[in-house]
Enzyme design. Structure first.
Site, mmCIF file in Angstrom:
data_model
loop_
_atom_site.group_PDB
_atom_site.id
_atom_site.type_symbol
_atom_site.label_atom_id
_atom_site.label_comp_id
_atom_site.label_asym_id
_atom_site.label_seq_id
_atom_site.Cartn_x
_atom_site.Cartn_y
_atom_site.Cartn_z
ATOM 1 N N GLU A 198 0.899 -1.158 0.067
ATOM 2 C CA GLU A 198 0.156 0.093 -0.131
ATOM 3 C C GLU A 198 1.004 1.198 -0.001
ATOM 4 O O GLU A 198 0.811 2.015 0.682
ATOM 5 C CB GLU A 198 -1.273 -0.055 1.116
ATOM 6 N N GLU A 321 -4.611 -8.583 -0.584
ATOM 7 C CA GLU A 321 -5.559 -8.620 0.324
ATOM 8 C C GLU A 321 -6.966 -8.517 -0.015
ATOM 9 O O GLU A 321 -7.287 -7.548 -1.059
ATOM 10 C CB GLU A 321 -5.258 -7.152 1.176
HETATM 11 O O1 AHR Z 1 -5.263 -6.189 6.586
HETATM 12 C C1 AHR Z 1 -5.354 -5.002 7.440
HETATM 13 C C2 AHR Z 1 -4.562 -3.857 6.650
HETATM 14 O O2 AHR Z 1 -5.269 -3.450 5.718
HETATM 15 C C3 AHR Z 1 -3.192 -4.183 5.908
HETATM 16 O O3 AHR Z 1 -2.238 -3.966 7.023
HETATM 17 C C4 AHR Z 1 -3.130 -3.139 5.033
HETATM 18 O O4 AHR Z 1 -2.250 -3.403 3.945
HETATM 19 C C5 AHR Z 1 -4.615 -2.743 4.748
HETATM 20 O O5 AHR Z 1 -4.753 -1.442 4.608
#
Ligand code: AHR
Length: 516
Positions: A198, A321
């Site tokens: 991110e 994710e």
């Molecule tokens: O999964 C939780 C968080 O969500 C992670 O650390 C981040 O990459 C995302 O914003």
């Protein structure tokens, strides 16, 4: 007309109406078996373990001295459950934590490792007792490939390059020497590497133009010590519909430096008010389903951009994710702890069907997260452990790992609420090396079953078996008092007749059929 004749006529009309209505309500599905269809990469069934809340500490890792049975500090019950799941890859150590993590803090004698503060997730103090060796040895025990997310935001190119040398170099080198001093002779040969996480947010609040250059620099120093051109380098990707991010990375990063572009998408109501994990309303359920189905639109649009620069699909879309994100009602259970209901089973089924159907572009994906955090597959409490509905869906679907996609076409019936509607049914299918076909069907409609008729005439099927995961209430979940409330059972509500496989998919259910 006599009274009896009138009654007979009325009954006949009702029967005809009923028959034609049920014929109309049957959804016709076409399934194609082609040799040149894409393979569904097993890596889309990956998981994610971040140093966050009780995922690693008091989750996976309880320490060697714990009374909970463990192997090198990792709970044996978790190891067994994840082996059964056939976890293909595990992403670590973050997430946002990755861009604060200095890997050398987590090697060497545990008593000498520095204590750190987890600045992203609750300011917890961590003693680094779970580090590189602990994670990579766990992956070996699980027979899962490690996916290391390296620190770009607050690290250095040298630190990254040394981590690569430490885990992958087999010869004489400073880092291989250090690894051997720490008790590991052979390298682990880690293939999958994330270059930051991110980067548009917690990884450094970068603009894509800037990150593309940073990425180029880091990738230049990523030596493939295996000499087999095996490294799979993933650029930190877009947040949901940030298409500009993908456009710039695809345009500005030379193809010889990149193997995957990431994408993160959470099913969330509103980042300011995510809504409850357990006592959600019908409207909140609907909106979360909308978010889950949106994955298809996101992949379509990100793929269209990628196609402009990579028509041959050499670069993968890596959804590293995904999952549901709510406000956990039990605040004392750890940061981002949330209960996992039948709603999560629906998210999992719908999303995995989308990934399967996008097999030619999506090659890696990671559910967030494995234990005690967000849409977890496992929850723990002291020495107890339970498997969530999401675990069961992931396990039912593992039959698709590395199988060949069977494209599906149909028009879904609608699930309607307050004048809005969504496709109620989603389907994906594949065949494996033994020519066994697997068909996964999800019905997100909490009140209506749907009848599906699949034309299987050309597939020469003689035997079908099935499994279903369902429950009467979308709020149902597995608790430590009733850990098996939701579990897969045999499914029998189908008929194979005259080249048609007719299935009644129950309301709120995930069904997986095996046809031979
Ligand atoms: O999964 C939780 C968080 O969500 C992670 O650390 C981040 O990459 C995302 O914003």
């Amino acid at each position: 007309m006599k009274k009896n004749s009138i009654t007979t006529l009325i009954i006949a009309v009702f029967l005809c109406l009923g028959l034609s209505l049920s014929a109309q309500n049957t959804v016709e599905v076409t399934l194609t078996q082609k040799e040149d269809a894409p393979q569904i990469s097993k890596h889309i069934y990956g998981h994610f373990a971040e140093h966050l809340g009780r995922c690693i500490y008091d989750g996976f890792y309880v320490g060697e001295d714990s009374s909970i049975p463990n192997t090198n500090g990792v709970r044996n019950d978790i190891i067994e459950a994840l082996k059964d799941l056939k976890v293909p890859n595990l992403r670590w150590p973050g997430g946002c934590f990755a861009d604060t993590y200095h890997w050398k803090d987590g090697i060497g004698p545990k008593e000498d490792r520095p204590t750190i503060v987890n600045q992203w997730w609750g300011g917890s103090t961590e003693d680094n007792s779970f580090g590189t060796h602990d994670f990579l040895n766990l992956c070996e025990a699980l027979n899962a490939e490690p996916y290391l997310a390296a620190n770009v935001g607050s690290g250095t190119v040298q630190e990254f390059a040394e981590w690569l040398q430490y885990v992958n170099h087999d010869g004489i080198s400073p880092m291989a020497k250090l690894r051997r001093e720490n008790g590991r002779e052979k390298p682990w040969n880690v293939r999958i590497w994330g270059v930051g996480n991110e980067m548009w947010g917690c990884g450094g609040n970068m603009r894509p133009e800037y990150y593309a250059d940073v990425y180029r620099k880091y990738a230049t120093f990523m030596t493939d010590w295996t000499n087999s051109n095996a490294l799979f380098r993933v650029a930190s990707g877009a947040n949901s519909e940030d298409y500009h991010w993908t456009e710039v990375l695809m345009r500005d990063i030379p193809k010889n430096l990149i193997d995957g572009v990431a994408l993160h998408h959470y099913c969330v109501l509103d980042w300011g008010d995510k809504g409850p994990d357990k006592s959600f309303t019908d409207a909140q359920y609907f909106k979360i389903m909308q978010q889950a189905i949106k994955m298809d639109e996101l992949i379509t649009k990100h793929t269209a951009i990628m196609d402009k620069y990579d028509a041959e699909h050499k670069i993968a879309l890596v959804v590293d994710e995904w999952g549901g994100w709510y406000d956990g009602e039990a605040q004392d259970k750890g940061v981002l702890y949330q209960q996992n209901t039948m709603r999560d089973a629906m998210i999992a089924g719908v999303t995995l069907n989308i990934f399967n159907n996008w097999a030619d572009r999506v090659k890696v994906a990671n559910l967030a997260q494995t234990v005690n955090v967000l849409q977890a597959v496992i929850l723990t409490e002291g020495n107890k452990m339970l498997l969530t509905p999401t675990y069961h869906v992931m396990k039912m679907y593992n039959v698709h790992q590395d199988a060949t996609l069977m494209p599906v076409s149909f028009t879904s019936p609608q699930y309607t609420l307050n004048g809005q509607s969504l496709p109620a049914v989603s389907i994906s299918a594949s065949y494996n090396a033994e020519n066994e076909k697997h068909i996964s069907l999800v019905n997100i409609d909490p009140t209506k079953e749907h009848t599906i008729s699949i034309d299987v005439d050309a597939l020469k099927i003689i035997n079908v078996t099935g499994t279903v995961l369902t429950s009467s209430d979308v709020h149902d979940y597995n608790s430590f008092d009733n850990p098996s409330k939701i579990a897969p059972v045999a499914f029998k509500d189908f008929k194979l007749k005259k080249g048609k496989l007719q299935i009644t998919v129950p309301a709120l259910s995930v069904v997986v059929l095996e046809a031979k």
